[in-house]
Scaffold this motif. Structure first.
Motif, PDB file in Angstrom:
ATOM      1  N   LEU A  90       0.832  -1.211   0.000  1.00  0.00           N
ATOM      2  CA  LEU A  90       0.000   0.000   0.000  1.00  0.00           C
ATOM      3  C   LEU A  90       0.864   1.259   0.000  1.00  0.00           C
ATOM      4  CD1 LEU A  90      -2.855  -1.023   2.487  1.00  0.00           C
ATOM      5  CD2 LEU A  90      -2.577  -1.599   0.071  1.00  0.00           C
ATOM      6  N   THR A  91       1.824   1.282  -0.914  1.00  0.00           N
ATOM      7  CA  THR A  91       2.727   2.428  -1.006  1.00  0.00           C
ATOM      8  C   THR A  91       2.162   3.561  -1.856  1.00  0.00           C
ATOM      9  OG1 THR A  91       3.832   1.423  -2.904  1.00  0.00           O
ATOM     10  CG2 THR A  91       4.756   0.964  -0.720  1.00  0.00           C
ATOM     11  N   HIS A  92       1.101   3.278  -2.600  1.00  0.00           N
ATOM     12  CA  HIS A  92       0.530   4.296  -3.484  1.00  0.00           C
ATOM     13  C   HIS A  92      -0.008   5.470  -2.663  1.00  0.00           C
ATOM     14  CE1 HIS A  92      -2.167   6.097  -6.445  1.00  0.00           C
ATOM     15  NE2 HIS A  92      -1.429   5.492  -7.357  1.00  0.00           N
ATOM     16  N   PRO A  93       0.085   6.700  -3.177  1.00  0.00           N
ATOM     17  CA  PRO A  93      -0.385   7.863  -2.416  1.00  0.00           C
ATOM     18  C   PRO A  93      -1.830   7.772  -1.931  1.00  0.00           C
ATOM     19  CG  PRO A  93       0.882   8.582  -4.320  1.00  0.00           C
ATOM     20  CD  PRO A  93       0.755   7.092  -4.444  1.00  0.00           C
ATOM     21  N   THR A  94      -2.670   7.072  -2.668  1.00  0.00           N
ATOM     22  CA  THR A  94      -4.077   6.931  -2.244  1.00  0.00           C
ATOM     23  C   THR A  94      -4.179   6.381  -0.830  1.00  0.00           C
ATOM     24  OG1 THR A  94      -4.853   6.617  -4.512  1.00  0.00           O
ATOM     25  CG2 THR A  94      -6.256   5.752  -2.759  1.00  0.00           C
ATOM     26  N   PHE A  95      -3.252   5.509  -0.437  1.00  0.00           N
ATOM     27  CA  PHE A  95      -3.331   4.859   0.872  1.00  0.00           C
ATOM     28  C   PHE A  95      -2.649   5.677   1.983  1.00  0.00           C
ATOM     29  CE2 PHE A  95      -3.527   1.596  -2.425  1.00  0.00           C
ATOM     30  CZ  PHE A  95      -4.750   1.029  -2.118  1.00  0.00           C
ATOM     31  N   HIS A  96      -2.266   6.903   1.648  1.00  0.00           N
ATOM     32  CA  HIS A  96      -1.595   7.759   2.635  1.00  0.00           C
ATOM     33  C   HIS A  96      -2.240   9.137   2.761  1.00  0.00           C
ATOM     34  CE1 HIS A  96       1.919   5.033   3.084  1.00  0.00           C
ATOM     35  NE2 HIS A  96       1.558   4.678   1.868  1.00  0.00           N
ATOM     36  N   ARG A  97      -3.209   9.400   1.917  1.00  0.00           N
ATOM     37  CA  ARG A  97      -3.725  10.764   1.818  1.00  0.00           C
ATOM     38  C   ARG A  97      -5.005  11.001   2.621  1.00  0.00           C
ATOM     39  NH1 ARG A  97      -5.078  13.833  -3.915  1.00  0.00           N
ATOM     40  NH2 ARG A  97      -6.062  15.680  -3.019  1.00  0.00           N
ATOM     41  N   TYR A  98      -5.784   9.936   2.881  1.00  0.00           N
ATOM     42  CA  TYR A  98      -7.145  10.136   3.359  1.00  0.00           C
ATOM     43  C   TYR A  98      -7.356   9.589   4.772  1.00  0.00           C
ATOM     44  CZ  TYR A  98      -7.723  10.936  -1.637  1.00  0.00           C
ATOM     45  OH  TYR A  98      -7.592  11.396  -2.920  1.00  0.00           O
ATOM     46  N   HIS A  99      -6.395   9.775   5.660  1.00  0.00           N
ATOM     47  CA  HIS A  99      -6.528   9.242   7.016  1.00  0.00           C
ATOM     48  C   HIS A  99      -7.351  10.167   7.913  1.00  0.00           C
ATOM     49  CE1 HIS A  99      -2.509   6.949   6.208  1.00  0.00           C
ATOM     50  NE2 HIS A  99      -3.521   6.494   5.501  1.00  0.00           N
ATOM     51  N   ALA A 100      -7.416  11.436   7.609  1.00  0.00           N
ATOM     52  CA  ALA A 100      -8.276  12.353   8.340  1.00  0.00           C
ATOM     53  C   ALA A 100      -9.703  12.202   7.831  1.00  0.00           C
ATOM     54  CB  ALA A 100      -7.801  13.793   8.154  1.00  0.00           C
ATOM     55  N   GLU A 101     -10.657  12.252   8.736  1.00  0.00           N
ATOM     56  CA  GLU A 101     -12.046  12.006   8.305  1.00  0.00           C
ATOM     57  C   GLU A 101     -12.519  13.036   7.292  1.00  0.00           C
ATOM     58  OE1 GLU A 101     -16.587  11.553  10.048  1.00  0.00           O
ATOM     59  OE2 GLU A 101     -14.901  10.863  11.254  1.00  0.00           O
ATOM     60  N   HIS A 102     -12.128  14.294   7.452  1.00  0.00           N
ATOM     61  CA  HIS A 102     -12.533  15.304   6.481  1.00  0.00           C
ATOM     62  C   HIS A 102     -12.049  14.935   5.084  1.00  0.00           C
ATOM     63  CE1 HIS A 102     -13.944  19.528   7.927  1.00  0.00           C
ATOM     64  NE2 HIS A 102     -14.848  18.929   7.180  1.00  0.00           N
ATOM     65  N   GLU A 103     -10.807  14.482   4.992  1.00  0.00           N
ATOM     66  CA  GLU A 103     -10.256  14.105   3.695  1.00  0.00           C
ATOM     67  C   GLU A 103     -10.991  12.889   3.119  1.00  0.00           C
ATOM     68  OE1 GLU A 103      -7.692  15.478   1.676  1.00  0.00           O
ATOM     69  OE2 GLU A 103      -8.306  17.150   2.948  1.00  0.00           O
TER      70      GLU A 103
END
Length: 964
Positions: free
Chosen positions: A478-491
């Motif tokens: 899961l190195t792709h940016p998708t798996f690192h960008r949306y950890h905040a609920e707002h995001e």
């Protein structure tokens, strides 16, 4: 002022007018267009008298139609009979937390659950991206080259994998080995699938795999095993490969965040279930299975595969790859009948992975593993012996009296796995807490007859990883940016909204897909799915904890018997394709029970849905195609001839009714009599049941078995391509052969076929949707729905007939619940194809009708009963406007290649670009009718280039460069 009676006032609370779109006044106007003074008169003209029900559909044995709140209260009373326990049974099903942002914005969001399969990619970009995310999760965690867009469950995924490795492998052997610690329900589904195709399934002790000498074409392993063992199979796999066998690994996704990926130690195929990635237990489903394999086998994979291509402007676009509809292309030569997936659940699982990211997933896995380590140490100190020295989340504990331990555990609100008299199993999961650990230790302490207290933090100091060091995961995932960008609920919230905004679902527009019955999925029907009494029940919980579930299921089975005229129903098949398969297995078993196992000929009309011949092939039947006449009806003379020719070996006929061409064929009773006269059975495909309920019953006009699509006629939403439920309904003589699930003790009759899905009741948690629909509609409401669906279809056909030829009609010039319009004459004259019309409809904010099925070059339109006259008229207006544009091409007013249809769909980017080189105006491109200025959907991409995508097959997340 006229006084309104109390009965009339009460009736206004009813659900029926909420479900049926056109009002009485609108229906009268539509009937006037058709020349009929009542709906009843129209039905008399459409439906052959010799199949009509002689009496009104009566569901009074259950209850009269209920208002929404009353139906919810009645179902809540049933649900309350279930006991929600802390289930540590494991065996492939685990407690999990659905992140609230995913629960509210996907699971409970009609923008996601009312969408259709993404066969029109330009208006499905949001869910296609989510599916690609799912595929990337599976590829990364399994270490394989490619993964499909999900399977129905783990058991059926294993069965598909077995036929895959037999197909692509080099071994001529017919033997398939299964390790003895594979999930029991998976083994049973594999055995069911293997038997009719001549595959011999044998079991082998997992510990003895390295010494296996017998030749086989494949082996199925569980990683970790059902009893918890984490085995190092590398040497065994090398030996199997050297002997020509291929290796399938059933793997736990959460475990793979800390264990070496199967693809790194030689697996050829990896399968499993993504349930513990945020999808509730739901008494067994729906859950998204998965199948991943080596890249070189991608053209042989079953199921759907989402990929990346470019659009007409050269921009990146997503779409389904070619082979995802293999069964329609190859028909009786198809190797799988899968035409659905579990998209909604796969989307949830992918978003769970995105929301937590790799670090979050690993943290969950390590916490679970640490808790198990603490528990293991404490159990040893109590004098218990552990049957497995290696583990990830599961322990098997040797005990003196398992029944006594289970009694103590259940008394404390805990379910453990029942293995045998001397062993119990327990599996921890994401929901396990310190308090749960303390409770477990109290239970085992009491069972040991001891008094002892434990310091969990102290035990933590001694807990070590309990799997072989060589199997510790070292590779990144899961190195792709998708798996690192949306950890905040707002995001995450905004990401989900952005994806949903790209798609067209029923919350925006009518989806007039012929054969697919895209009708209202009422909110009141959906509410019970998330009740804990339904969502939090383990499928292998003791019967006394599931009384409400089983009563609800029994009532639904009886309701379906009442509306079909059959004697028995099984809700186990978790897709229409599985219902077909189960129905044919039942027919096969019936013939065998009579000493006529040689009957293997299946007659199928040339117009049939592609899954029909694929299913027949999967049960070892030989398909003989029968002709259709120029009106699209089954050619009874040809059928009679072939039934006689193959009479000694005739097993069955598979026929869709009303026909695939959208017509009530007059000869259906005669067809049944011909086949019965030669000893065969009649399989009536239930895909078009929305034209029959309350009007005619297949079990009464000659059918012996049908599958039903609860995700069509009975209002379970399509979910972007799944979930689905495909119950199999049978006549009295076939009831003994309905499916069992012996591995979990579910047995309807000892003569029954083996399990066709991993859980006894399939996708049980969505069955309340259909229960609610039938309960709120009642017999009169269901009949009214059918009649209105037929009215709506005929209204559209009549309004469009001056512009597009309606290809097939019955003797009165009427259609059933859908109509086929013929684009071929227009294409011959102008070069404008049905695909061009489909893409142009997107500019009007519509999903296209079904393209080129069952006739190439046509569109099949099914409006359902839920669409209002206003929405029908909006669609008709769009189609008439499109016809006018085609006429302009024919007259030379538009260029044959540069016109609004060939240029469709038009994105906002294209319409607002400085450079506009088309001969038609921007206004025509974007706002072909005035109403679009007030309410406009903008397709996110231009026309997808399918050929490019197939030549350059790429099925993971978009390149990282897209995010830079």
């Amino acid at each position: 002022m006229t006084r309104t009676s109390l009965t009339q006032l009460e009736a206004r609370d009813g659900f029926i007018p909420r479900h049926i779109g056109p009002s009485d006044t609108e229906q009268a106007a539509m009937l006037s267009v058709l020349g009929y003074d009542s709906r009843a008169a129209l039905i008399d003209a459409v439906v052959p008298a010799n199949i009509r029900l002689k009496e009104k559909l009566d569901l009074g044995q259950f209850f009269e139609p209920l208002p929404e709140q009353a139906a919810l209260a009645k179902l809540k009373a049933l649900a309350s009979q279930n006991k929600v326990m802390k289930s540590m049974i494991g065996q492939g099903y685990y407690g999990t937390h659905t992140p609230p942002v995913i629960l509210r914005n996907i699971f409970e969001n009609p923008a996601w659950y009312t969408a259709y399969t993404p066969y029109q990619p330009e208006i499905s970009q949001g869910r296609l991206e989510a599916i690609l995310n799912f595929q990337q999760v599976i590829v990364d965690l399994t270490g394989m080259g490619i993964a499909n867009a999900s399977m129905l469950d783990e058991g059926t995924a294993a069965a598909e994998a077995m036929t895959l490795v037999q197909r692509v492998g080099k071994s001529a052997s017919k033997v398939f080995y299964v390790a003895d610690d594979v999930l029991p329900q998976t083994l049973e589904v594999v055995r069911t699938r293997a038997l009719p195709i001549g595959v011999e399934v044998r079991t082998v002790a997992a510990a003895d795999l390295e010494t296996l000498e017998e030749t086989c074409f494949g082996v199925l392993l569980q990683y970790p095993g059902v009893n918890g063992d984490v085995r190092d199979y590398r040497h065994a796999v090398e030996k199997l490969h050297a002997a020509g066998a291929m290796v399938i690994v059933a793997a736990d996704l959460l475990a793979l965040t800390v264990l070496a990926a199967p693809g790194e130690w030689g697996a050829d195929v990896v399968i499993g279930n993504s349930q513990r990635f945020g999808v509730p237990l739901g008494f067994g489903g729906p859950h998204a299975g998965y199948l991943a394999t080596r890249d070189e086998f991608k053209r042989s994979m079953a199921g759907r595969l989402a990929g990346v291509t470019i659009d007409a402007q050269g921009n990146k676009a997503f779409r389904l790859a070619l082979q995802t509809r293999e069964q329609h292309i190859r028909r009786e030569k198809a190797t799988s009948n899968i035409c659905t997936a579990q998209v909604l659940l796969a989307v949830m699982a992918s978003m769970y992975a995105i929301y937590h990211g790799p670090k979050g997933l690993e943290q969950i896995a390590r916490r679970v593993h640490r808790y198990v380590g603490i528990l293991a140490g404490a159990l040893r100190s109590l004098g218990y012996r552990l049957a497995n020295e290696t583990y990830f989340d599961t322990l098997t504990v040797a005990v003196e009296d398992a029944d006594a331990l289970h009694r103590i555990a259940v008394g404390r609100g805990v379910n453990l796995r029942r293995i045998d008299a001397g062993r119990v199993g327990l599996s921890l999961d994401e929901t396990t807490t310190r308090d749960d650990l303390a409770l477990l230790l109290d239970i085992f302490t009491e069972a040991a007859g001891k008094t002892q207290s434990f310091d969990i933090d102290g035990l933590d100091q001694d807990a070590q990883d309990a799997f072989p060091a060589a199997l510790a995961r070292t590779s990144a995932y899961l190195t792709h940016p998708t798996f690192h960008r949306y950890h905040a609920e707002h995001e995450m919230l905004r990401y989900l909204r952005a994806l949903a905004d790209k798609d067209l679902a029923l919350d925006r527009t009518m989806i007039p897909l012929g054969s697919c019955t895209m009708k209202l999925n009422a909110t009141s029907e959906m509410i019970p799915v998330t009740w804990p009494e339904f969502s939090s029940i383990h499928p292998f919980a003791p019967d006394d904890q599931t009384a409400g579930y089983r009563e609800m299921i029994g009532q639904l089975e009886a309701m379906l018997c009442a509306v079909t005229g059959y004697a028995g129903v099984s809700l186990q098949p978790n897709a229409g394709s599985q219902g077909e398969y189960a129905g044919l297995l039942i027919i096969k078993k019936y013939h065998e029970s009579r000493g006529e196992g040689h009957r293997n000929i299946c007659l199928i009309p040339s117009s049939a849905h592609g899954t029909n011949p694929a299913s027949a092939n999967m049960v070892g039947m030989k398909v003989v195609v029968t002709a259709c006449d120029e009106n699209g009806n089954v050619d009874l003379d040809d059928l009679r001839k072939k039934a006689a020719e193959h009479g000694a070996n005739l097993a069955c006929v598979m026929v869709t009714y009303p026909s695939t061409h959208g017509v009530f064929e007059e000869g259906i009773r005669e067809l049944c009599e011909i086949v019965h006269g030669h000893g065969g059975q009649v399989y009536v495909d239930g895909a078009n049941m929305n034209a029959l309920v309350g009007v005619a019953g297949p079990g009464q006009f000659g059918g012996d078995v049908s599958h039903l699509n609860l995700h069509k006629t009975f209002c379970i939403p399509h979910g972007g391509g799944g979930p689905g439920v495909g119950p199999v309904a049978v006549g009295a003589h076939l009831v003994p052969f309905l499916p069992n699930q012996a591995s979990t003790g579910y047995q309807r009759d000892e003569q029954g076929i083996g399990a066709v899905s991993s859980a006894a009741y399939g996708s049980a948690s969505i069955l309340p949707i259909s229960w609610m629909y039938i309960a709120m509609m009642g017999g009169d409401g269901l009949t009214a729905a059918t009649e209105t669906a037929i009215l709506n279809a005929n209204y559209i056909a009549r309004r469009l007939a001056p512009h597009y030829p309606v290809l097939y009609t019955g003797e009165a010039g009427l259609v059933a619940h859908e109509c086929i319009i013929d684009l071929r004459p227009l294409q011959d004259a102008t070069g404008i194809s049905n695909e061009d019309v489909a893409k142009r409809l997107m500019d009007f904010g519509f999903h296209a009708p079904t393209m080129s099925f069952p006739v190439p070059g046509t569109l099949m339109i099914e409006p359902t009963e839920s669409e209002s006259k206003a929405e029908l008229d909006r669609f008709i207006e769009a189609m008439i406007c499109i016809h006018a544009e085609i006429v302009k091409v024919e007259r030379g007013e538009y260029d044959r290649m540069d016109n609004p249809l060939k240029g469709a769909p038009h994105t906002a980017e294209v319409v607002t670009a400085d450079d506009w080189q088309h001969t038609y105006s921007r206004e025509v491109a974007a706002f072909p009718v005035p109403s679009l200025r007030k309410k406009k959907y903008w397709p996110p991409v231009g026309r997808a280039d399918n050929a490019y995508g197939d030549r350059n097959l790429f099925c993971g997340c978009a390149p990282v460069s897209d995010y830079e």
